[in-house]
Design an enzyme around this catalytic site. Structure first.
Site, PDB file in Angstrom:
ATOM      1  N   ASP A  52      38.208 -24.656  22.424  1.00 39.88           N
ATOM      2  CA  ASP A  52      37.551 -25.711  22.834  1.00 39.88           C
ATOM      3  C   ASP A  52      36.462 -25.588  23.967  1.00 39.88           C
ATOM      4  OD1 ASP A  52      36.910 -28.470  22.793  1.00 39.88           O
ATOM      5  OD2 ASP A  52      38.958 -29.307  22.995  1.00 39.88           O
ATOM      6  N   ASP A  93      35.107 -35.108  16.914  1.00 47.19           N
ATOM      7  CA  ASP A  93      36.238 -35.848  17.447  1.00 47.19           C
ATOM      8  C   ASP A  93      36.392 -37.310  16.785  1.00 47.19           C
ATOM      9  OD1 ASP A  93      37.433 -34.038  19.154  1.00 47.19           O
ATOM     10  OD2 ASP A  93      36.338 -34.859  20.906  1.00 47.19           O
TER      11      ASP A  93
HETATM   12  C1  DGJ Z   1      38.547 -32.073  22.301  1.00 47.85           C
HETATM   13  C2  DGJ Z   1      38.740 -31.800  21.111  1.00 47.85           C
HETATM   14  O1  DGJ Z   1      37.805 -32.028  20.122  1.00 47.85           O
HETATM   15  C3  DGJ Z   1      40.099 -32.814  20.728  1.00 47.85           C
HETATM   16  O2  DGJ Z   1      40.340 -32.130  19.264  1.00 47.85           O
HETATM   17  C4  DGJ Z   1      41.029 -32.028  21.408  1.00 47.85           C
HETATM   18  O3  DGJ Z   1      41.415 -30.755  21.409  1.00 47.85           O
HETATM   19  C5  DGJ Z   1      40.934 -32.362  23.080  1.00 47.85           C
HETATM   20  N1  DGJ Z   1      39.616 -31.841  23.447  1.00 47.85           N
HETATM   21  C6  DGJ Z   1      41.795 -32.021  23.926  1.00 47.85           C
HETATM   22  O4  DGJ Z   1      41.473 -31.743  25.149  1.00 47.85           O
END
Ligand code: DGJ
Length: 729
Positions: free
Chosen positions: A478, A548
């Protein structure tokens, strides 16, 4: 197919699958762009360059008033010696001048495609798959050499380009601008297509008519970004999904970029794309070289759909790498939206075990397992397990989940550092920053300075140690903020503007090392969802968390827009809870399943809280996805109805042999007295008979495509169906 050079006429004819790309040396000096489009057998200059004395377009040779660089089409133009359009590159000399004069010196045609050192790129598996032309340009006054590289693929209508600068002179040079390509089209009868967005609304499709002047998209965020994608396409005015010409440009790079189209006074169009020159420069010392990222240029004669399918297949098979490239991707359950930071080992085991019962194959432990990470304010950089949450350690938890016959995945955010962390206490200068200036936060975290080899080495070691400590089979990588105060404590003043690109080179080095060390691990890249969905990342990690935003209705546009360039096998898509956590919408489990089953299926909700009825629905979804998974992930993708154009969306996934297909259809809102819809399918063999399994009926491929098939009479909002088609012999 291949690359031919006509010595007498000084013309290079590059032939990819059904595409010709033609370059001519003018006066044996200037590298001119002649043609790019549908394949021609031979090129005899029916559109030969024309020379006129044009007012206010100067003449490099004062004797010849009909010759100006301002009026000719080029492959890699400069600024300053009569061409007033946007240049492809700019170099500053020690004397302050920015005038250069590159001229053709030599060329080489070779089989195959050489690697781009340190940068992601498409590749070949055998030298027979492609040919490469390298044109050497030289500015003999300053000893600058520039090599333009072109590769054409035997099986794809794609030309890849990149550029290498070499300083063979005895004085330092400074690169101010070094784009990866330039194409001068002879007219401006085009629309421009781009993929802008925002967090949770990534890669929406925008199409507008080209107008005089520069129209551009760019990122200044140190990342390819949610806000723009490093992709632009020119479409003929009458081009649609299935008809007409398209020219796509996609930069294989994950940092700040610029993509632009400039319509000049003579209604020609100059397109270029590359590293964003804004806030960029690069010291090119004597004997040093600089390599630009690659751009993948795709030509399609038959619409946007054909262009997308070319990108999809090229990227699936010759950009993505590794053991998982051609393997079906596991159906996963991720605990993020189920628990956020609030979990312990028991809770994780419960969710994993509930997933196992439903046929799910991989459990992914998301953010919050390390340091003292009870919220998003701390611990990035402290890559050791939080014993409060997981008292018996990671190995124990992974072991328990693996014992259930579930694979185990783990989340990292290795490019970041929290001020509240042990790493920051030890190394407060390891983040990007500028002396005596505020270190601006974003999600209360700072960006590690990946331009520094020691930072890259330390992080590589920490991540590798964790991955080696337990049988982990998947990693979610991430990256949750963009760069600010871009500066490095390790670089001298004159190199500060190299920081962002050096960061990318550092990141690619780390990714290369970690993915090669752990070849069995499936890596998924993520940046707050789809903030870095680009071909650069796909070279190291064959899939990306698309957004997201997990709302099924939002996902229609996001996945549709993403599919313009990127293959379905690259798109993570999850079923989440209702009301949806991003847009607070209620939708049925069915439509959430259908939307997610049109990508790499996963679940991201607390499975232990499902009712028995819901469990049965999920079980069915998982079982049917396993049936269609290879079709969805590796089939040819057809967009039938666009969510950007109406209330309905429809997609098709067709096996290469056209024996099987899957149709997914979505209707967003119910309407009073709605028209009775028929949907025309695509990509089938008109000669074949297909059973629509869910209907128990058989039709000809020609009927299904030319007449279409009735859409069920839905009631209510947010309706969908998924149909499997199988050839009947
Ligand atoms: C952003 C990601 O896109 C989410 O799926 C998740 O992993 C969060 N970060 C966690 O902090």
């Amino acid at each position: 197919m291949g690359i031919r050079f006509d010595k007498e006429k000084e013309i290079f004819h590059l032939q990819a699958k059904n595409t010709s790309y033609v370059i001519k040396l003018l006066h044996s000096k200037y590298v001119c762009h002649m043609y790019w489009g549908r394949k021609v057998r031979d090129y005899h200059e029916p559109d030969a360059l024309r020379f006129l004395d044009r007012a206010f377009s100067g003449n490099p040779n004062p004797e010849d008033r009909t010759f100006s660089l301002d009026t000719q089409p080029f492959e890699y133009p400069a600024y300053g010696n009569t061409d007033y359009r946007a240049p492809a590159y700019q170099i500053q000399l020690e004397n302050g001048s920015t005038i250069t004069d590159l001229q053709y010196k030599s060329h080489r045609i070779t089989k195959g495609k050489p690697k781009l050192e340190g940068l992601p790129a498409t590749y070949v598996e055998s030298d027979e798959e492609a040919e490469t032309l390298e044109i050497e340009l030289e500015d003999s006054l300053i000893g600058l050499k520039v090599f333009l590289s072109y590769t054409v693929f035997e099986n794809f209508n794609a030309v890849t380009r990149s550029v290498r600068f070499v300083n063979e002179g005895d004085k330092n040079l400074k690169i101010l601008r070094a784009l990866s390509t330039n194409v001068d089209f002879r007219d401006d009868e085009f629309d421009l297509l781009t993929l802008p967005g925002a967090w949770g609304r990534e890669r929406y499709i925008e199409r507008r008519a080209l107008q005089s002047g520069v129209q551009s998209v760019e990122s200044r965020r140190g990342s390819s970004s949610h806000q723009q994608n490093p992709f632009i396409a020119l479409l003929r005015k009458d081009t649609t999904e299935d008809h007409g010409e398209v020219y796509g440009f996609n930069l294989v790079y994950s940092g700040s970029f610029l993509a632009q189209a400039e319509v000049d006074q003579f209604h020609t169009t100059r397109v270029s794309i590359g590293i964003n020159p804004f806030d960029f420069s690069w010291q090119l010392g004597c004997g040093e070289a600089f390599q630009t990222p690659e751009v993948v240029q795709v030509y399609a004669a038959n619409g946007l759909g054909e262009m997308s399918r070319t990108y999809h297949k090229l990227y699936r098979t010759r950009l993505c790498r590794g053991e998982h490239r051609d393997k079906e991707r596991p159906i996963l359950i991720n605990n993020w939206e189920a628990t956020y930071f609030d979990f312990n080992a028991e809770k994780i085991e419960e969710i994993a075990s509930a997933g196992k019962e439903l046929g799910i194959e991989l459990f992914v432990l998301d953010d919050g397992w390390f340091g003292k990470r009870d919220d998003d304010n701390t611990s990035l950089g402290d890559w050791f397990v939080d014993r409060n949450k997981l008292p018996n350690g990671l190995e124990d938890l992974v072991g328990r989940v693996r014992k259930m016959d579930m694979q185990f995945g783990l989340w990292f955010e290795p490019e970041m550092i929290s001020v509240e962390s042990e790493l920051y206490k030890k190394h407060p200068d390891w983040c990007l920053h500028v002396p005596n200036r505020t270190r601006s936060g974003s999600r209360n975290q700072l960006v590690l300075d990946y331009s520094r080899p020691e930072v890259c080495a330390a992080i590589t070691k920490m991540v590798s140690d964790i991955l080696a400590s337990a049988p982990i089979t998947y990693v979610k990588w991430d990256m949750n903020r963009n760069m600010t105060e871009i500066g490095s404590a390790a670089l001298p003043p004159e190199r500060q503007r190299e920081t962002a690109h050096r960061y990318m080179l550092g990141l690619y080095g780390v990714l290369e090392e970690i993915t090669s060390k752990f070849p069995h691990i499936l890596f998924e890249s993520c940046s707050g969802g789809g903030g870095r969905f680009d071909p650069g990342m796909l070279h190291y990690m064959p899939q990306t968390w698309t957004s997201d935003n997990t709302d099924a209705i939002s996902r229609l546009k996001i996945q549709h827009g993403t599919s313009i360039v990127y293959p379905v096998s690259a798109m993570g898509a999850h079923v989440s809870d209702v009301p949806n956590h991003q847009v607070h919408r209620y939708t049925s489990l069915d439509i959430r399943g259908d939307a997610a089953m049109s990508g790499n299926l996963g679940y991201e909700l607390d499975l232990t809280k499902l009712t028995n009825e819901e469990k049965e629905v999920v079980k069915k979804q998982v079982a049917s996805y396993k049936e269609i998974r290879s079709l969805v992930q590796f089939g040819e993708f057809y967009r039938i109805l666009s969510p950007f154009e109406g209330n309905e969306t429809a997609w098709m996934f067709v096996s290469e042999d056209q024996e099987e297909a899957f149709v997914s259809y979505f209707r967003v809102l119910a309407e009073p007295q709605a028209p009775l819809k028929v949907v025309k399918l695509k990509g089938l063999d008109p000669e074949k008979q297909y059973e629509v399994v869910e209907l128990g009926k058989t039709y000809g491929g020609d009927e299904l495509m030319h007449i279409g098939i009735n859409v069920p009479d839905f009631q209510g909002d947010f309706q969908s169906f998924g149909w499997c088609l199988k050839e009947v012999h």
